[in-house]
Design a protein around this motif. Structure first.
Motif, mmCIF file in Angstrom:
data_model
loop_
_atom_site.group_PDB
_atom_site.id
_atom_site.type_symbol
_atom_site.label_atom_id
_atom_site.label_comp_id
_atom_site.label_asym_id
_atom_site.label_seq_id
_atom_site.Cartn_x
_atom_site.Cartn_y
_atom_site.Cartn_z
ATOM 1 N N PRO A 125 46.925 15.890 32.960
ATOM 2 C CA PRO A 125 48.384 16.056 33.000
ATOM 3 C C PRO A 125 49.019 15.408 34.233
ATOM 4 O O PRO A 125 50.112 14.825 34.137
ATOM 5 N N GLN A 126 48.350 15.474 35.353
ATOM 6 C CA GLN A 126 48.924 14.865 36.565
ATOM 7 C C GLN A 126 48.973 13.336 36.448
ATOM 8 O O GLN A 126 49.879 12.696 36.977
ATOM 9 N N VAL A 127 48.017 12.760 35.736
ATOM 10 C CA VAL A 127 48.025 11.306 35.545
ATOM 11 C C VAL A 127 49.202 10.902 34.648
ATOM 12 O O VAL A 127 49.889 9.912 34.902
ATOM 13 N N LEU A 128 49.445 11.708 33.605
ATOM 14 C CA LEU A 128 50.622 11.447 32.766
ATOM 15 C C LEU A 128 51.886 11.512 33.623
ATOM 16 O O LEU A 128 52.753 10.628 33.543
ATOM 17 N N ARG A 129 51.963 12.539 34.452
ATOM 18 C CA ARG A 129 53.126 12.711 35.334
ATOM 19 C C ARG A 129 53.263 11.517 36.270
ATOM 20 O O ARG A 129 54.357 10.987 36.463
ATOM 21 N N ASN A 130 52.134 11.062 36.821
ATOM 22 C CA ASN A 130 52.173 9.907 37.734
ATOM 23 C C ASN A 130 52.670 8.652 37.024
ATOM 24 O O ASN A 130 53.218 7.746 37.644
ATOM 25 N N GLY A 131 52.458 8.592 35.704
ATOM 26 C CA GLY A 131 52.944 7.452 34.937
ATOM 27 C C GLY A 131 54.359 7.660 34.419
ATOM 28 O O GLY A 131 54.877 6.806 33.706
ATOM 29 N N GLY A 132 54.973 8.808 34.753
ATOM 30 C CA GLY A 132 56.356 9.042 34.336
ATOM 31 C C GLY A 132 56.468 9.665 32.955
ATOM 32 O O GLY A 132 57.516 9.575 32.311
ATOM 33 N N ILE A 133 55.394 10.312 32.492
ATOM 34 C CA ILE A 133 55.409 10.922 31.161
ATOM 35 C C ILE A 133 55.261 12.434 31.299
ATOM 36 O O ILE A 133 54.436 12.921 32.082
ATOM 37 N N ASP A 134 56.056 13.163 30.544
ATOM 38 C CA ASP A 134 56.097 14.620 30.641
ATOM 39 C C ASP A 134 54.905 15.228 29.893
ATOM 40 O O ASP A 134 54.855 15.159 28.658
ATOM 41 N N PRO A 135 53.945 15.854 30.630
ATOM 42 C CA PRO A 135 52.762 16.410 29.967
ATOM 43 C C PRO A 135 53.076 17.650 29.123
ATOM 44 O O PRO A 135 52.246 18.060 28.309
ATOM 45 N N ALA A 136 54.296 18.202 29.277
ATOM 46 C CA ALA A 136 54.676 19.331 28.420
ATOM 47 C C ALA A 136 55.040 18.842 27.021
ATOM 48 O O ALA A 136 54.939 19.586 26.049
ATOM 49 N N ARG A 137 55.469 17.592 26.922
ATOM 50 C CA ARG A 137 55.854 17.052 25.610
ATOM 51 C C ARG A 137 54.743 16.222 24.983
ATOM 52 O O ARG A 137 54.636 16.139 23.759
#
Ligand SMILES: [Zn+2]
Length: 341
Positions: free
Chosen positions: A292-304
């Motif tokens: 999830p943190q990698v998604l966040r680092n790429g600007g993508i919301d891991p909740a969605r």
């Protein structure tokens, strides 16, 4: 007025030696014009006929026409002889041995790595993946930090790096930074593979300092581990054969959670174990659900969104597929090895 029959005879003899001396069609044509053309010497001589008494005129005219015809024929014969000589020369200069069989070893062909890279791209393009690329000189954020590999993380030691200049940049140690760069620019759905060269300070029978990786990334709503398994099963069967199976085992990578190691069943024993594979399974790649943190680092919301990623070494895939014992043979200029493909 000069004696016309004598003039004609002199002209006739001179013309014959000039015609015989003409060495090419151009010279011959110039000679024809000079003799028989409107302003030619024979034509001028014929014009002199008018000044003759009528009794001589007919006979001289007949003679002059005969000379004209004779010279025309001599020029035509000389032209034919020159053409004959030209063709004989061509046969000598441009002959072709139609019994000659060229050896086929001069033909080039694609390198095994190129072949396997093309095959991998084709396999994934069939299920909607596109190709993404990134820089080979990378910064530490994209190569390490954004992938959950902070300074001091032991994974940095596993990927002994080539730093460039003062040390802020390095040759990328894996193709995973392309995941981050792609997510920075695109929102889901994402389906990419990122093939390319990577660099580590390593050189032995199973490691090269420059080698290849193909990264894969799939991000969308509701992506699960079973999607990863199905995708990689499809991949392994496309590359190695429809009867092959894959096996996922627990592994650890900083940028995926959970992480899995993926092995393909041995083509010889089918997974039972044999002298070729030892334990029945051959490791082909590492994979997992994107952290999830990698998604966040790429600007993508891991909740969605959720996604999976995988990374494989096409050099290793080629070794398994083509049964190569030493990875170094891939980069050494040994044509006996390369000719096998
Ligand atoms: Zn086996």
């Amino acid at each position: 007025m000069a004696n016309l029959p004598e003039d004609l005879e002199r002209l006739r003899l001179a013309a014959h030696s000039q015609i015989a001396a003409a060495q090419d069609p151009t010279a011959l044509e110039q000679l024809r014009v000079a003799l028989l053309g409107k302003k030619g010497t024979l034509t001028a001589t014929l014009r002199g006929l008018g000044s003759l008494p009528p009794t001589e005129r007919a006979q001289a005219g007949e003679r002059a026409n005969a000379v004209k015809k004779e010279l025309e024929e001599a020029i035509a014969a000389r032209a034919a002889a020159l053409e004959e000589a030209r063709r004989a020369g061509l046969a000598e200069q441009e002959w072709l041995d139609i019994t000659f069989i060229p050896q086929d070893e001069g033909y080039g062909h694609l390198h095994p790595i190129t072949l396997i890279m093309r095959e991998i791209r084709a396999v994934f393009s069939h299920i909607g993946y596109t190709v993404a690329v990134g820089p080979e000189v990378e910064d530490e954020w994209h190569n390490f930090e954004a992938l959950n590999i902070p300074a001091g993380h032991p994974a940095r030691d596993d990927m002994d790096s080539f730093y460039v200049g003062s040390g802020a940049l390095l040759l990328r140690t894996h193709t995973s930074p392309v995941q981050i760069r792609y997510m920075e620019q695109h929102q889901p759905p994402i389906r990419i593979i990122a093939p390319g060269r990577v660099y580590r300070r390593d050189y032995d029978a199973t490691h090269l300092p420059q080698f290849h990786q193909v990264e894969g990334l799939c991000v969308d709503s509701d992506i699960r581990l079973s999607d990863l398994k199905g995708t990689l099963e499809y991949f392994a069967r496309s590359i190695f054969g429809a009867e092959r199976r894959i096996r996922l085992t627990g592994d650890h990578f900083p940028f995926t959670e959970p992480s899995v190691g993926v092995a393909v069943s041995c083509g010889i024993c089918g997974g039972a174990g044999c002298s070729s594979c030892k334990r029945g399974w051959l490791e082909i790649l590492g994979a997992g659900m994107v952290h999830p943190q990698v998604l966040r680092n790429g600007g993508i919301d891991p909740a969605r969104y959720s996604g999976f990623a995988f990374g494989m070494g096409p050099d290793r895939i080629a070794m398994l597929k083509y049964n190569l014992p030493d990875i170094r043979s891939i980069v050494e200029p040994d044509v006996r090895f390369l000719r096998q493909f």
